[in-house]
Design a protein around this motif. Structure first.
Motif, PDB file in Angstrom:
ATOM      1  N   ALA A   1      56.670 -50.096 -11.841  1.00 14.97           N
ATOM      2  CA  ALA A   1      57.030 -51.079 -12.867  1.00 14.97           C
ATOM      3  C   ALA A   1      56.954 -52.489 -12.318  1.00 14.97           C
ATOM      4  O   ALA A   1      56.514 -53.423 -13.004  1.00 14.97           O
ATOM      5  CB  ALA A   1      58.433 -50.778 -13.391  1.00 14.97           C
ATOM      6  N   LEU A   2      57.375 -52.674 -11.073  1.00 14.54           N
ATOM      7  CA  LEU A   2      57.335 -53.997 -10.454  1.00 14.54           C
ATOM      8  C   LEU A   2      55.900 -54.468 -10.285  1.00 14.54           C
ATOM      9  O   LEU A   2      55.583 -55.634 -10.550  1.00 14.54           O
ATOM     10  CB  LEU A   2      58.040 -53.948  -9.104  1.00 14.54           C
ATOM     11  CG  LEU A   2      58.069 -55.235  -8.289  1.00 14.54           C
ATOM     12  CD1 LEU A   2      58.747 -56.355  -9.070  1.00 14.54           C
ATOM     13  CD2 LEU A   2      58.790 -55.013  -6.966  1.00 14.54           C
ATOM     14  N   SER A   3      55.015 -53.571  -9.852  1.00 15.34           N
ATOM     15  CA  SER A   3      53.618 -53.937  -9.667  1.00 15.34           C
ATOM     16  C   SER A   3      52.941 -54.252 -10.994  1.00 15.34           C
ATOM     17  O   SER A   3      52.127 -55.175 -11.091  1.00 15.34           O
ATOM     18  CB  SER A   3      52.879 -52.794  -8.961  1.00 15.34           C
ATOM     19  OG  SER A   3      51.503 -53.069  -8.854  1.00 15.34           O
ATOM     20  N   GLU A   4      53.281 -53.498 -12.038  1.00 16.42           N
ATOM     21  CA  GLU A   4      52.651 -53.677 -13.342  1.00 16.42           C
ATOM     22  C   GLU A   4      52.922 -55.057 -13.926  1.00 16.42           C
ATOM     23  O   GLU A   4      52.040 -55.685 -14.510  1.00 16.42           O
ATOM     24  CB  GLU A   4      53.158 -52.592 -14.298  1.00 16.42           C
ATOM     25  CG  GLU A   4      52.511 -52.634 -15.671  1.00 16.42           C
ATOM     26  CD  GLU A   4      51.041 -52.282 -15.646  1.00 16.42           C
ATOM     27  OE1 GLU A   4      50.309 -52.719 -16.549  1.00 16.42           O
ATOM     28  OE2 GLU A   4      50.619 -51.568 -14.709  1.00 16.42           O
ATOM     29  N   ASP A   5      54.147 -55.557 -13.771  1.00 15.81           N
ATOM     30  CA  ASP A   5      54.535 -56.848 -14.352  1.00 15.81           C
ATOM     31  C   ASP A   5      54.868 -57.872 -13.273  1.00 15.81           C
ATOM     32  O   ASP A   5      55.782 -58.681 -13.420  1.00 15.81           O
ATOM     33  CB  ASP A   5      55.742 -56.667 -15.282  1.00 15.81           C
ATOM     34  CG  ASP A   5      55.432 -55.807 -16.487  1.00 15.81           C
ATOM     35  OD1 ASP A   5      54.312 -55.928 -17.008  1.00 15.81           O
ATOM     36  OD2 ASP A   5      56.289 -55.008 -16.886  1.00 15.81           O
ATOM     37  N   ARG A   6      54.124 -57.837 -12.167  1.00 13.80           N
ATOM     38  CA  ARG A   6      54.440 -58.686 -11.027  1.00 13.80           C
ATOM     39  C   ARG A   6      54.348 -60.173 -11.377  1.00 13.80           C
ATOM     40  O   ARG A   6      55.118 -60.987 -10.849  1.00 13.80           O
ATOM     41  CB  ARG A   6      53.533 -58.368  -9.846  1.00 13.80           C
ATOM     42  CG  ARG A   6      52.049 -58.535 -10.108  1.00 13.80           C
ATOM     43  CD  ARG A   6      51.239 -58.152  -8.872  1.00 13.80           C
ATOM     44  NE  ARG A   6      51.462 -59.065  -7.766  1.00 13.80           N
ATOM     45  CZ  ARG A   6      51.086 -58.819  -6.516  1.00 13.80           C
ATOM     46  NH1 ARG A   6      50.515 -57.670  -6.213  1.00 13.80           N
ATOM     47  NH2 ARG A   6      51.296 -59.703  -5.574  1.00 13.80           N
ATOM     48  N   THR A   7      53.426 -60.544 -12.255  1.00 16.49           N
ATOM     49  CA  THR A   7      53.306 -61.955 -12.624  1.00 16.49           C
ATOM     50  C   THR A   7      54.537 -62.433 -13.370  1.00 16.49           C
ATOM     51  O   THR A   7      55.044 -63.532 -13.125  1.00 16.49           O
ATOM     52  CB  THR A   7      52.048 -62.176 -13.480  1.00 16.49           C
ATOM     53  OG1 THR A   7      50.891 -61.744 -12.762  1.00 16.49           O
ATOM     54  CG2 THR A   7      51.894 -63.647 -13.843  1.00 16.49           C
ATOM     55  N   ALA A   8      55.057 -61.616 -14.276  1.00 13.45           N
ATOM     56  CA  ALA A   8      56.244 -61.987 -15.041  1.00 13.45           C
ATOM     57  C   ALA A   8      57.471 -62.135 -14.151  1.00 13.45           C
ATOM     58  O   ALA A   8      58.360 -62.947 -14.423  1.00 13.45           O
ATOM     59  CB  ALA A   8      56.509 -60.952 -16.129  1.00 13.45           C
ATOM     60  N   TYR A   9      57.521 -61.352 -13.075  1.00 13.58           N
ATOM     61  CA  TYR A   9      58.671 -61.403 -12.168  1.00 13.58           C
ATOM     62  C   TYR A   9      58.474 -62.428 -11.047  1.00 13.58           C
ATOM     63  O   TYR A   9      59.389 -62.631 -10.246  1.00 13.58           O
ATOM     64  CB  TYR A   9      58.914 -60.026 -11.540  1.00 13.58           C
ATOM     65  CG  TYR A   9      59.244 -58.960 -12.550  1.00 13.58           C
ATOM     66  CD1 TYR A   9      60.216 -59.169 -13.528  1.00 13.58           C
ATOM     67  CD2 TYR A   9      58.594 -57.732 -12.537  1.00 13.58           C
ATOM     68  CE1 TYR A   9      60.507 -58.195 -14.464  1.00 13.58           C
ATOM     69  CE2 TYR A   9      58.887 -56.747 -13.464  1.00 13.58           C
ATOM     70  CZ  TYR A   9      59.847 -56.985 -14.425  1.00 13.58           C
ATOM     71  OH  TYR A   9      60.141 -56.015 -15.347  1.00 13.58           O
ATOM     72  N   GLY A  10      57.312 -63.038 -10.986  1.00 14.74           N
ATOM     73  CA  GLY A  10      57.057 -64.008  -9.925  1.00 14.74           C
ATOM     74  C   GLY A  10      56.886 -63.357  -8.566  1.00 14.74           C
ATOM     75  O   GLY A  10      57.120 -63.991  -7.531  1.00 14.74           O
ATOM     76  N   LEU A  11      56.456 -62.090  -8.548  1.00 14.13           N
ATOM     77  CA  LEU A  11      56.253 -61.392  -7.292  1.00 14.13           C
ATOM     78  C   LEU A  11      54.925 -61.811  -6.666  1.00 14.13           C
ATOM     79  O   LEU A  11      53.880 -61.733  -7.294  1.00 14.13           O
ATOM     80  CB  LEU A  11      56.256 -59.878  -7.522  1.00 14.13           C
ATOM     81  CG  LEU A  11      55.945 -59.016  -6.301  1.00 14.13           C
ATOM     82  CD1 LEU A  11      57.052 -59.124  -5.269  1.00 14.13           C
ATOM     83  CD2 LEU A  11      55.711 -57.574  -6.698  1.00 14.13           C
ATOM     84  N   MET A  12      54.971 -62.248  -5.417  1.00  9.67           N
ATOM     85  CA  MET A  12      53.762 -62.659  -4.720  1.00  9.67           C
ATOM     86  C   MET A  12      53.153 -61.523  -3.904  1.00  9.67           C
ATOM     87  O   MET A  12      51.947 -61.477  -3.698  1.00  9.67           O
ATOM     88  CB  MET A  12      54.064 -63.851  -3.810  1.00  9.67           C
ATOM     89  CG  MET A  12      54.481 -65.102  -4.574  1.00  9.67           C
ATOM     90  SD  MET A  12      54.712 -66.527  -3.490  1.00  9.67           S
ATOM     91  CE  MET A  12      56.200 -66.028  -2.606  1.00  9.67           C
ATOM     92  N   GLY A  13      53.980 -60.605  -3.428  1.00  9.36           N
ATOM     93  CA  GLY A  13      53.459 -59.499  -2.645  1.00  9.36           C
ATOM     94  C   GLY A  13      54.544 -58.891  -1.791  1.00  9.36           C
ATOM     95  O   GLY A  13      55.722 -59.224  -1.911  1.00  9.36           O
ATOM     96  N   GLY A  14      54.133 -58.006  -0.911  1.00  5.35           N
ATOM     97  CA  GLY A  14      55.106 -57.352  -0.059  1.00  5.35           C
ATOM     98  C   GLY A  14      54.485 -56.325   0.847  1.00  5.35           C
ATOM     99  O   GLY A  14      53.267 -56.168   0.903  1.00  5.35           O
ATOM    100  N   ASP A  15      55.338 -55.608   1.563  1.00  6.90           N
ATOM    101  CA  ASP A  15      54.897 -54.569   2.473  1.00  6.90           C
ATOM    102  C   ASP A  15      55.926 -53.456   2.516  1.00  6.90           C
ATOM    103  O   ASP A  15      57.124 -53.685   2.296  1.00  6.90           O
ATOM    104  CB  ASP A  15      54.686 -55.118   3.883  1.00  6.90           C
ATOM    105  CG  ASP A  15      53.218 -55.353   4.185  1.00  6.90           C
ATOM    106  OD1 ASP A  15      52.415 -54.449   3.886  1.00  6.90           O
ATOM    107  OD2 ASP A  15      52.869 -56.420   4.725  1.00  6.90           O
ATOM    108  N   LEU A  16      55.449 -52.255   2.810  1.00 10.83           N
ATOM    109  CA  LEU A  16      56.301 -51.076   2.868  1.00 10.83           C
ATOM    110  C   LEU A  16      56.268 -50.517   4.280  1.00 10.83           C
ATOM    111  O   LEU A  16      55.192 -50.328   4.856  1.00 10.83           O
ATOM    112  CB  LEU A  16      55.807 -50.023   1.874  1.00 10.83           C
ATOM    113  CG  LEU A  16      56.666 -48.777   1.675  1.00 10.83           C
ATOM    114  CD1 LEU A  16      58.015 -49.157   1.082  1.00 10.83           C
ATOM    115  CD2 LEU A  16      55.957 -47.796   0.747  1.00 10.83           C
TER     116      LEU A  16
END
Length: 333
Positions: free
Chosen positions: A181-196
Motif C-alpha cells: 500500500a505504501l509503494s502504491e501511493d508513495r507520491t501521496a505520502y511523500g515517500l522518496m524511497g527506502g531499504d529493507l
C-alpha cells in the motif's frame, strides 16, 4: 537497456532526460532515470526471512534430514546426485563470478553478479527541493534546501520456530500488505524511497530482525500513511495480540515490533558512497512528469499525456562543491 533486478529497478537509458535531470539540480547524476516505479524495498520473499531466522545447526539438521529421506527413497547411485551437484556447481559459479564479475548475456547483466548495480567511484545523495525544478536556477545554485524525515520500522520473532511461530505468518502477511500500500501511493505520502534489511544484534540467538528504513519529504506525509487503512489494520492486529490481559499475559508475547522517527532539517544531513549500489538515502527517487514530446515538468500527474519518470538522488561527489563533508552539508541547506 540494463535490467538490474537486484534492487527491483529497471534502469532505462534516456540520455535526453538524464541531461535535464543534471540541469535540474546543478550536479551530475550518476544513475540514469527509470520509467519503472522503484520498489525493491518492498520485496519480502520467504527465503529473505528464513535464511537468517534459524541457527546454523538447525539449517544443517534440515539438510541432513532431507538427505536421509532421499537416501532411503532412491537407489544409492542417485541419492548422491544433489550433494555432488552442489560440490561441483558451487566452485564453478564462484570462479565465474571472480573472473567475469560483470558477465552479461544478450546485453543483460546476470543478477548473480556481486557488482550488479554498483555505482563506481564517489557519489552522494542530493535531494531536489519540492516544487523547484528549473526556476531559473543555474548550475552554481544547486543547493537542495530540502529537509526529510527518516523512519525506521522493524519486527522480530522471539521464538525457536522463527517465522513458523504462532502469529508470525499473519504478522508477515500484514507487513507485506502495508509495504504494498505504501509503494502504491508513495507520491501521496511523500515517500522518496527506502531499504529493507535483515539481521540482528550479535548478542541475540537469532538474526531474524527485519528493519525497514524509509525517507519521507515531511512528517505530514508519514502521518497520512499512519492513518491509511493498511497500516491501521496491521497496527490494530498487533496491538490486540500483544496487549496485556487481566492476567498480565499476552496472546503472542514472542512478537516484537518497533519504530523510530527522525525529523532532519535542511543542512543537517550529508552522505558519501564509494563503489556502492544505491542504498539508504542514495536509494531515494523524485517523480517527474514528462510530456509525450519530451518536455519535463513539475510533479504533476493530472495530465493524461504525462509519463512518470523517476530520478535517483545520487550525484557525482567529486564535484568541487561536494568533495568534503562540510561542503555537502552546505549543499543540503
Amino acid at each position: 537497456m540494463i535490467n538490474d533486478t537486484s534492487n527491483g529497478i529497471d534502469i532505462q537509458e534516456q540520455s535526453d532526460v538524464r541531461m535535464q535531470a543534471d540541469h535540474r539540480h546543478g550536479f551530475q547524476s550518476v544513475v540514469p532515470p527509470t520509467s519503472s516505479k522503484p520498489n525493491g524495498w518492498t520485496v519480502l520473499s520467504a527465503s529473505y526471512i528464513i535464511k537468517d531466522a534459524f541457527r546454523l545447526h538447525t539449517l544443517l539438521a534440515i539438510g541432513a534430514g532431507l538427505q536421509a529421506i532421499l537416501s532411503a527413497a532412491a537407489p544409492k547411485p542417485w541419492c548422491f546426485l544433489p550433494t555432488a551437484a552442489l560440490l561441483v556447481l558451487s566452485p564453478v559459479v564462484t570462479f565465474v563470478q571472480m573472473v567475469r564479475p560483470l558477465l552479461s548475456i544478450h546485453g543483460k547483466w546476470l543478477t548473480h553478479s556481486f557488482l550488479a548495480g554498483v555505482v563506481p567511484g564517489r557519489s552522494t545523495a542530493h535531494l531536489r527541493t519540492k516544487g523547484r525544478l528549473f526556476g531559473g536556477q543555474s548550475a552554481s545554485e544547486g543547493a537542495s534546501g530540502q529537509g526529510l524525515v527518516v523512519f525506521h520500522f522493524g519486527a522480530r520473532f522471539n521464538h525457536p520456530l522463527g517465522v513458523l511461530a504462532p502469529g508470525a505468518r499473519t504478522m508477515t502477511k500484514l507487513f507485506r500488505a502495508t509495504l504494498s500500500a505504501l509503494s502504491e501511493d508513495r507520491t501521496a505520502y511523500g515517500l522518496m524511497g527506502g531499504d529493507l534489511f535483515r539481521g540482528g544484534a550479535s548478542t541475540r540467538v537469532s538474526n531474524d530482525t527485519i528493519l525497514l528504513v524509509l525517507y519521507f519529504r515531511d512528517v505530514e506525509g508519514l502521518q497520512r500513511f499512519a492513518g491509511s487503512a493498511a497500516h491501521r489494520e496491521a497496527f490494530q492486529w498487533l496491538r490486540e495480540v500483544t496487549k496485556l490481559g487481566d492476567d498480565g499475559k499476552q496472546k503472542y508475547s514472542h512478537l516484537s515490533a518497533f519504530h523510530e522517527t527522525f525529523m532532519v532539517a535542511p543542512g543537517a544531513y550529508e552522505s558519501l558512497y564509494i563503489n556502492t549500489a544505491p542504498i539508504l538515502l542514495g536509494n531515494t527517487f523524485t517523480e517527474i512528469s514528462q510530456d509525450d514530446d519530451g518536455e519535463v515538468g513539475e510533479d504533476d500527474r493530472s495530465g493524461e499525456n504525462k509519463l512518470p519518470i523517476w530520478h535517483n538522488s545520487l550525484v557525482d561527489a567529486d564535484d568541487n562543491r561536494l568533495q568534503t563533508m562540510k561542503a555537502r552539508l552546505k549543499q543540503s541547506l
